[in-house]
Scaffold this motif. Structure first.
Motif, PDB file in Angstrom:
ATOM      1  N   ARG A  51       0.966  -1.067   0.069  1.00 36.88           N
ATOM      2  CA  ARG A  51      -0.039   0.005   0.218  1.00 36.88           C
ATOM      3  C   ARG A  51       1.156   1.295  -0.202  1.00 36.88           C
ATOM      4  NH1 ARG A  51      -2.484  -1.081   4.349  1.00 36.88           N
ATOM      5  NH2 ARG A  51      -4.238  -2.217   3.355  1.00 36.88           N
ATOM      6  N   ASN A  63       0.973  -5.049   2.058  1.00 31.12           N
ATOM      7  CA  ASN A  63      -0.475  -5.645   2.172  1.00 31.12           C
ATOM      8  C   ASN A  63      -0.706  -6.977   1.432  1.00 31.12           C
ATOM      9  OD1 ASN A  63      -0.634  -5.197  -0.839  1.00 31.12           O
ATOM     10  ND2 ASN A  63      -1.896  -3.373  -0.516  1.00 31.12           N
ATOM     11  N   TRP A  64       0.452  -7.364   1.018  1.00 29.76           N
ATOM     12  CA  TRP A  64       0.622  -8.872   0.546  1.00 29.76           C
ATOM     13  C   TRP A  64      -0.653  -9.237  -0.651  1.00 29.76           C
ATOM     14  CZ3 TRP A  64       5.107 -10.405   1.350  1.00 29.76           C
ATOM     15  CH2 TRP A  64       5.993 -10.062   2.556  1.00 29.76           C
ATOM     16  N   GLN A  66      -3.303  -7.400  -1.369  1.00 34.76           N
ATOM     17  CA  GLN A  66      -4.764  -7.114  -1.228  1.00 34.76           C
ATOM     18  C   GLN A  66      -5.153  -6.062  -2.188  1.00 34.76           C
ATOM     19  OE1 GLN A  66      -5.370  -5.051   2.716  1.00 34.76           O
ATOM     20  NE2 GLN A  66      -7.297  -4.368   2.288  1.00 34.76           N
ATOM     21  N   THR A  67      -4.101  -5.210  -2.922  1.00 35.44           N
ATOM     22  CA  THR A  67      -4.339  -4.736  -4.160  1.00 35.44           C
ATOM     23  C   THR A  67      -4.979  -5.159  -5.160  1.00 35.44           C
ATOM     24  OG1 THR A  67      -2.355  -3.333  -3.461  1.00 35.44           O
ATOM     25  CG2 THR A  67      -3.212  -2.915  -5.503  1.00 35.44           C
ATOM     26  N   TYR A  68      -4.383  -6.521  -5.453  1.00 31.62           N
ATOM     27  CA  TYR A  68      -5.120  -7.133  -6.542  1.00 31.62           C
ATOM     28  C   TYR A  68      -6.524  -7.609  -6.330  1.00 31.62           C
ATOM     29  CZ  TYR A  68      -0.358  -7.984  -8.219  1.00 31.62           C
ATOM     30  OH  TYR A  68       0.883  -7.649  -8.824  1.00 31.62           O
ATOM     31  N   TRP A  69      -6.665  -8.011  -4.866  1.00 28.98           N
ATOM     32  CA  TRP A  69      -8.118  -8.416  -4.536  1.00 28.98           C
ATOM     33  C   TRP A  69      -9.131  -7.164  -4.707  1.00 28.98           C
ATOM     34  CZ3 TRP A  69     -11.451 -12.218  -4.166  1.00 28.98           C
ATOM     35  CH2 TRP A  69     -12.738 -11.943  -3.376  1.00 28.98           C
ATOM     36  N   GLN A  70      -8.533  -5.934  -4.337  1.00 29.03           N
ATOM     37  CA  GLN A  70      -9.262  -4.529  -4.580  1.00 29.03           C
ATOM     38  C   GLN A  70      -9.599  -4.045  -5.973  1.00 29.03           C
ATOM     39  OE1 GLN A  70      -6.921  -1.801  -2.651  1.00 29.03           O
ATOM     40  NE2 GLN A  70      -7.549  -2.422  -0.486  1.00 29.03           N
ATOM     41  N   THR A  73     -12.451  -6.613  -7.211  1.00 31.39           N
ATOM     42  CA  THR A  73     -13.754  -6.379  -6.901  1.00 31.39           C
ATOM     43  C   THR A  73     -14.208  -4.999  -7.156  1.00 31.39           C
ATOM     44  OG1 THR A  73     -12.770  -5.827  -4.632  1.00 31.39           O
ATOM     45  CG2 THR A  73     -13.654  -7.895  -4.940  1.00 31.39           C
ATOM     46  N   ARG A 274      -1.392   0.461  -6.793  1.00 35.37           N
ATOM     47  CA  ARG A 274      -2.324   0.155  -7.694  1.00 35.37           C
ATOM     48  C   ARG A 274      -1.892   0.146  -9.153  1.00 35.37           C
ATOM     49  NH1 ARG A 274      -8.041   0.170  -7.382  1.00 35.37           N
ATOM     50  NH2 ARG A 274      -8.949   0.671  -9.701  1.00 35.37           N
TER      51      ARG A 274
END
Length: 308
Positions: A51, A63-64, A66-70, A73, A274
């Protein structure tokens, strides 16, 4: 004599060592280029797992993924994927059809055809960003010459790239103008290198031209078509110059392709994580597409060799 023999033996050993080291020395530039490619790649991977905003360096943390998951979605990401694929399919499809048609018209070796083929390469020599700016002036609704021409046939308020309904059409038109010569020259080289015996036999037997094209010319030309399509698909899905120079991804998010969104995330939102994640997803898509093309090309080559 013993000293001379010893010197000759030493010289031979040095020569053998030099011969063995030569392949490694010759491959050293390629190794350096590979390292130069991998360092930015793994740097992008590292940033994509964080992040990280340039405007908030104190909040930087891992954030390991988490950016991809965001991204997955986020509806805007799927819009970017849809726009990128639509742009790629339209540009490559139109360019293949136009390039093949022009190549067929110029297939015969004459001075006029050679001159025309050289003149048709001029758009390819223009920088895409400059070509986009030129077309932006020509399609200006107020004073553009193309706007004037379309007004003569009843389109008085054709908005070109400034309207969400026609923006994609406009940038596809510009891309087609710039890159169709690339397809044309590859397919023209392929057509002129095809063996003449099958065509001469078909002419002697009175075979219809449509049958010759679909059953002889097109199958023999398929490797060249796949090669041209691969180059253009990889470049179209990563397009930045034309779209950003004409619309900056707009109107709204109508033309928000991967490269433009990554650029805006980095330089406007300063969201490094991102932006890096978007580029790595784009890399994964291009890697998958290139693998599909290469596997089909190899399968086609094996089939051709088997028939031979």
């Amino acid at each position: 004599m013993a000293a001379t023999a010893e010197l000759n033996s030493l010289a031979r050993r040095r020569f053998r060592i030099g011969t063995r080291a030569l392949p490694y020395l010759l491959s050293l530039p390629a190794l350096l280029v590979c390292i130069g490619i991998l360092i930015p790649f793994f740097t992008a991977v590292y940033y994509s797992l964080q992040r990280y905003r340039l405007s908030q360096p104190w909040a930087r943390e891992m954030n390991w993924g988490q950016t991809y998951w965001q991204l997955l979605t986020d509806p805007s990401f799927w819009n970017t994927l849809q726009v990128s694929l639509a742009y790629t399919i339209l540009t490559v499809g139109f360019q293949l059809l136009l390039g093949l048609g022009i190549a067929l018209l110029l297939q015969k070796r004459t001075r006029l055809n050679n001159f025309v083929s050289i003149m048709l390469l001029l758009p390819l020599m223009t920088a895409p960003a400059l070509a986009a700016l030129m077309w932006k002036l020509m399609t200006n609704p107020n004073f553009g010459i193309l706007s004037y021409f379309v007004s003569l046939v009843g389109f008085d308020d054709f908005r070109w790239a400034s309207s969400p309904e026609t923006a994609l059409f406009t940038v596809v038109l510009v891309d087609t103008w710039v890159y169709t010569p690339f397809i044309m020259i590859l397919l023209l080289a392929g057509l002129r290198s095809l063996p003449r015996q099958p065509f001469e036999a078909a002419a002697l037997d009175g075979v219809p031209r449509s049958f010759v094209f679909f059953r002889i010319t097109l199958p023999m030309l398929t490797p060249y078509i796949l090669t041209a399509a691969l180059f253009r698909v990889l470049e179209s899905i990563q397009q930045f110059d034309i779209i950003y120079a004409m619309t900056q991804g707009g109107p709204g998010n109508t033309l928000m392709v991967f490269q433009v969104e990554a650029y805006l995330n980095f330089f406007q939102s300063t969201n490094v994580g991102r932006s890096a994640a978007l580029l790595l997803i784009l890399w994964a898509i291009t890697f998958a597409i290139s693998n599909v093309f290469i596997k089909n090309w190899l399968r086609l080559r094996e089939r051709t060799h088997g028939q031979a």
